[in-house]
Design an enzyme around this catalytic site. Sequence first.
Site, PDB file in Angstrom:
ATOM      1  CB  CYS A   1      -0.925   0.005   1.206  1.00 11.17           C
ATOM      2  SG  CYS A   1      -1.815  -1.550   1.426  1.00 11.17           S
TER       3      CYS A   1
ATOM      4  CG  HIS B   1      -2.511   4.227   5.354  1.00 15.35           C
ATOM      5  ND1 HIS B   1      -2.278   4.097   4.002  1.00 15.35           N
ATOM      6  CD2 HIS B   1      -2.696   2.959   5.826  1.00 15.35           C
ATOM      7  CE1 HIS B   1      -2.290   2.803   3.668  1.00 15.35           C
ATOM      8  NE2 HIS B   1      -2.550   2.106   4.758  1.00 15.35           N
TER       9      HIS B   1
ATOM     10  CD  GLU C   1      -2.903   7.501   9.352  1.00 16.30           C
ATOM     11  OE1 GLU C   1      -2.414   8.302   8.522  1.00 16.30           O
ATOM     12  OE2 GLU C   1      -3.791   6.668   9.058  1.00 16.30           O
TER      13      GLU C   1
ATOM     14  CE  LYS D   1      -5.770   3.990   1.806  1.00 20.31           C
ATOM     15  NZ  LYS D   1      -4.893   5.099   2.196  1.00 20.31           N
TER      16      LYS D   1
ATOM     17  CG  HIS E   1      -6.565   0.487   0.900  1.00 21.94           C
ATOM     18  ND1 HIS E   1      -5.515   1.017   0.171  1.00 21.94           N
ATOM     19  CD2 HIS E   1      -5.998  -0.064   2.009  1.00 21.94           C
ATOM     20  CE1 HIS E   1      -4.382   0.798   0.801  1.00 21.94           C
ATOM     21  NE2 HIS E   1      -4.650   0.143   1.926  1.00 21.94           N
TER      22      HIS E   1
ATOM     23  CG  PHE F   1      -0.575  -5.634   5.030  1.00 19.34           C
ATOM     24  CD1 PHE F   1      -1.008  -4.935   6.137  1.00 19.34           C
ATOM     25  CD2 PHE F   1      -1.455  -6.513   4.417  1.00 19.34           C
ATOM     26  CE1 PHE F   1      -2.297  -5.094   6.636  1.00 19.34           C
ATOM     27  CE2 PHE F   1      -2.758  -6.682   4.906  1.00 19.34           C
ATOM     28  CZ  PHE F   1      -3.170  -5.983   6.013  1.00 19.34           C
TER      29      PHE F   1
END
Length: 482
Positions: A241, A373, A384, A405, A410, A469
């Site tokens: 990502c 994010h 976050e 998002k 996403h 990830f």
Amino acid sequence: MTGTTQQQVFEIVAKQAKVDVANVKPESTLKDLGIASLEAIELIFDIEEHFDIHFPEQQGANFDSDTAQSLVDAVQKALDEKAAAGEGNAPLGVGARALWQGLREGRSAIGPLRHRDSDTLRVKIAAQVPESFDPATGIDERTLPLLDRTSEFALHAAREAIAHSGIDFARDGLGQRTAVVVGTGVGGETTQDEQSRRIYAEKASRTHPLTIVRLMTNASASQISIAYGLRGPTYAVASACASANHAIIQAAQMIRFGMTDVAVTGGTEACLSFGALRAWEAMRVLSDDTCRPFSVNRRGLVLGEGAGIFVLESLEHARARGATILAELAGTGMSADASDIVMPSAEGAASAMRQALAEAGLNPEDVDYINAHGTGTQANDVTETRAIRLAFGDHADRLAVSSTKSMHGHALGASGALELVAAIGALRENVVPPTANLDQVDPTCDLDYVPNTAREMPVRAVLSNSFAFGGLNAVLALKRAP
């Protein structure tokens, strides 16, 4: 008539002015080119006819000050508005302007999943590119068979970015010194899925002969290089990502180190294959209704798709050619959590934010907005929030933070590129896009998330966060255009 929007407009202007197209420069006014008021009206009519658009009535009235580039910008705006108006169930439309306008207005592209196997999938929603998207538009018919959906998106986004930049690589002789760096999390996933179905389900004895050139991770970067004759360093970046932000950082570094003068960079993704959807279902992180970042009742992320491509160059290079500068990429930060393959680390994310601030020469209090994010998962949103507090201290309470998002989903390796469109829009228009679907803030997420409605406010500097990830963090710091 073919070529970029700029090339086509310049050719029409040259025909009306009865001059060679080489004499039409971005800064040339219609009056400079010998086009009088009535001829300007004819010119506007010819442009409208050619592009099948309609300008505002006053377009062309200022023939003594309207430039060739202002006509290009007007055409692009009209094309974007036309695309946005025709998207029906895809309120974010196609193109950077349509995307930004939709995000600013809080519209969402999340809707029922369009997929041949949707009846057998548990996931029922996604943020998809509109059905009206035509990959054949503007792409050579000989090239189309070579492309996965990921590369189709990338080529369309690159065409828009390059047209907006005003660069003609052949005319300007920049191909040798232009890099292409494109991020993608999974590459040609739709091709992989289609050919696996062919082999395992349909028991075919072989795959399509173009399978490899469609699915290879570097295909999008290579196709952009080929389409525009760009012979500088060209490669893909794959960091889940964070792929788009990592690609943009790599491109900026090459310019700073003198390896290249211009870079075409960003991210692209088309990840809504049967196999990928099944894999995401198994991780149990997908929402079944919508994306609600930072909300107490958030249920997970919603997958998306798309591409965003940008043209980077040094300030000196941009000014020398009279470019329209959208924003300054002032600083970048990268880090690895080195802890868990999926569980995010607040300290790792904060480290990347601190690096971006330091490289940009920004103090925490200089930043007004963070494009988070913000995936809408239980783990990400709390982590976050903690990371932002670690990086910004007391100023965290004065930041506007939002997750787009919640509207564009996403898009994995393309997410950072879509979010960069939002960050640039915020800087240029002093408007922070909202976090949609935020009906009740989670008490453990205790920042200002700009709920549901965009906010007009001064925006001097922005951070755009991408956390992947694998514990990979990539952050962009932007300032207003100099």
